[in-house]
Scaffold this active site. Sequence first.
Site, PDB file in Angstrom:
ATOM      1  N   ASP A  18       8.358   5.713   2.168  1.00  0.00           N
ATOM      2  CA  ASP A  18       8.248   4.515   1.451  1.00  0.00           C
ATOM      3  C   ASP A  18       9.624   3.848   0.701  1.00  0.00           C
ATOM      4  O   ASP A  18      10.485   4.745   0.686  1.00  0.00           O
ATOM      5  CB  ASP A  18       7.256   4.896   0.087  1.00  0.00           C
ATOM      6  CG  ASP A  18       7.053   3.594  -0.739  1.00  0.00           C
ATOM      7  OD1 ASP A  18       6.922   2.719  -0.220  1.00  0.00           O
ATOM      8  OD2 ASP A  18       7.168   3.936  -2.104  1.00  0.00           O
ATOM      9  N   ASP A  20      10.301   1.301  -2.286  1.00  0.00           N
ATOM     10  CA  ASP A  20      10.529   0.940  -3.457  1.00  0.00           C
ATOM     11  C   ASP A  20      10.059   2.432  -4.297  1.00  0.00           C
ATOM     12  O   ASP A  20       9.088   2.842  -4.135  1.00  0.00           O
ATOM     13  CB  ASP A  20       9.737  -0.166  -3.939  1.00  0.00           C
ATOM     14  CG  ASP A  20      10.056  -1.392  -3.431  1.00  0.00           C
ATOM     15  OD1 ASP A  20      11.275  -1.924  -3.543  1.00  0.00           O
ATOM     16  OD2 ASP A  20       9.433  -1.846  -2.412  1.00  0.00           O
ATOM     17  N   THR A 110       6.499   0.142   3.716  1.00  0.00           N
ATOM     18  CA  THR A 110       6.349  -0.557   2.507  1.00  0.00           C
ATOM     19  C   THR A 110       5.504  -1.387   2.403  1.00  0.00           C
ATOM     20  O   THR A 110       5.013  -2.207   3.315  1.00  0.00           O
ATOM     21  CB  THR A 110       7.842  -1.171   2.237  1.00  0.00           C
ATOM     22  OG1 THR A 110       8.067  -1.847   0.732  1.00  0.00           O
ATOM     23  CG2 THR A 110       8.200  -2.020   3.175  1.00  0.00           C
ATOM     24  N   SER A 111       5.189  -1.791   1.176  1.00  0.00           N
ATOM     25  CA  SER A 111       4.243  -2.684   0.659  1.00  0.00           C
ATOM     26  C   SER A 111       4.665  -4.068   0.519  1.00  0.00           C
ATOM     27  O   SER A 111       4.201  -4.990   0.283  1.00  0.00           O
ATOM     28  CB  SER A 111       3.358  -2.192  -0.511  1.00  0.00           C
ATOM     29  OG  SER A 111       2.462  -1.266  -0.339  1.00  0.00           O
ATOM     30  N   LYS A 142      -1.526  -0.209   1.699  1.00  0.00           N
ATOM     31  CA  LYS A 142      -1.833   1.139   1.214  1.00  0.00           C
ATOM     32  C   LYS A 142      -3.121   1.021   0.053  1.00  0.00           C
ATOM     33  O   LYS A 142      -2.937   0.142  -0.859  1.00  0.00           O
ATOM     34  CB  LYS A 142      -0.651   1.837   0.410  1.00  0.00           C
ATOM     35  CG  LYS A 142       0.562   2.058   1.439  1.00  0.00           C
ATOM     36  CD  LYS A 142       1.741   2.419   0.994  1.00  0.00           C
ATOM     37  CE  LYS A 142       3.013   2.589   1.879  1.00  0.00           C
ATOM     38  NZ  LYS A 142       4.353   2.851   1.127  1.00  0.00           N
ATOM     39  N   ASP A 167       6.076   7.589  -3.543  1.00  0.00           N
ATOM     40  CA  ASP A 167       6.256   7.795  -5.311  1.00  0.00           C
ATOM     41  C   ASP A 167       4.951   7.382  -5.899  1.00  0.00           C
ATOM     42  O   ASP A 167       4.767   7.240  -6.925  1.00  0.00           O
ATOM     43  CB  ASP A 167       7.225   6.924  -5.618  1.00  0.00           C
ATOM     44  CG  ASP A 167       7.062   5.499  -5.777  1.00  0.00           C
ATOM     45  OD1 ASP A 167       6.417   4.838  -4.511  1.00  0.00           O
ATOM     46  OD2 ASP A 167       7.306   4.891  -6.619  1.00  0.00           O
TER      47      ASP A 167
END
Length: 223
Positions: A18, A20, A110-111, A142, A167
């Site tokens: 991931d 961030d 990543t989102s 996600k 995270d």
Amino acid sequence: MPEQGSISTAQVDALLFDSDGVLVDSDASVLAAWSQWATEHRLEPDDVTGRVHGRRAADTVAELIEPAQRSSALARINELELAAADTVRALPGASELLTMLDGIPWAVVTSATRALATARLRAAGLPSPKVLITADDLREGKPSPEGYQSAADRLGQDTARCVVFEDSQAGVLAAHAAGVGIVVGVNLRHGTSGTWVTVPDLRTVTCHRVESGPVKLRVGVAV
């Protein structure tokens, strides 16, 4: 689950990160952008910012905004986040670990949008991954497994032989749903569970090839 204070190792074929909260510290920019967006849309900033971590902006906007206004609302938060991207910095250990991965398969899932993810990695001074899966590439964000499955496929790897660094709870659920073999919690958000080991940042993680070929990952478990 290894005991606290121990050093744990596992053999895998690829690493999936991931971004961030794991590679880059974007919390301040996220808080500022989403708080401003919430105020502009007459929403409670604390409620809005509590929803956003580990999720696509489009999914948060869809929860909070009526259909007719969603397109403009999404464009606005994308604008605000991109404007704040240059304030992002690398989290401890991220640069050192990624530099160590020369020739080792790794990807970022990543989102964030592609433009935002790229801008944040650049601002943090981190190398660009050969495989970058973003919100723009996915039908579902996600906790859907689609992102991690896509990353493993593009690397030519089996998800069961990958390790994910996450995270957020949404990200951990996504990794498990994708059949990932090992999930390492990094800088975990409150309430996140389901990880093999947890570390405060990537400084305690090392990675190198063993003679037989697979990656050997050494993780220091946070006390």
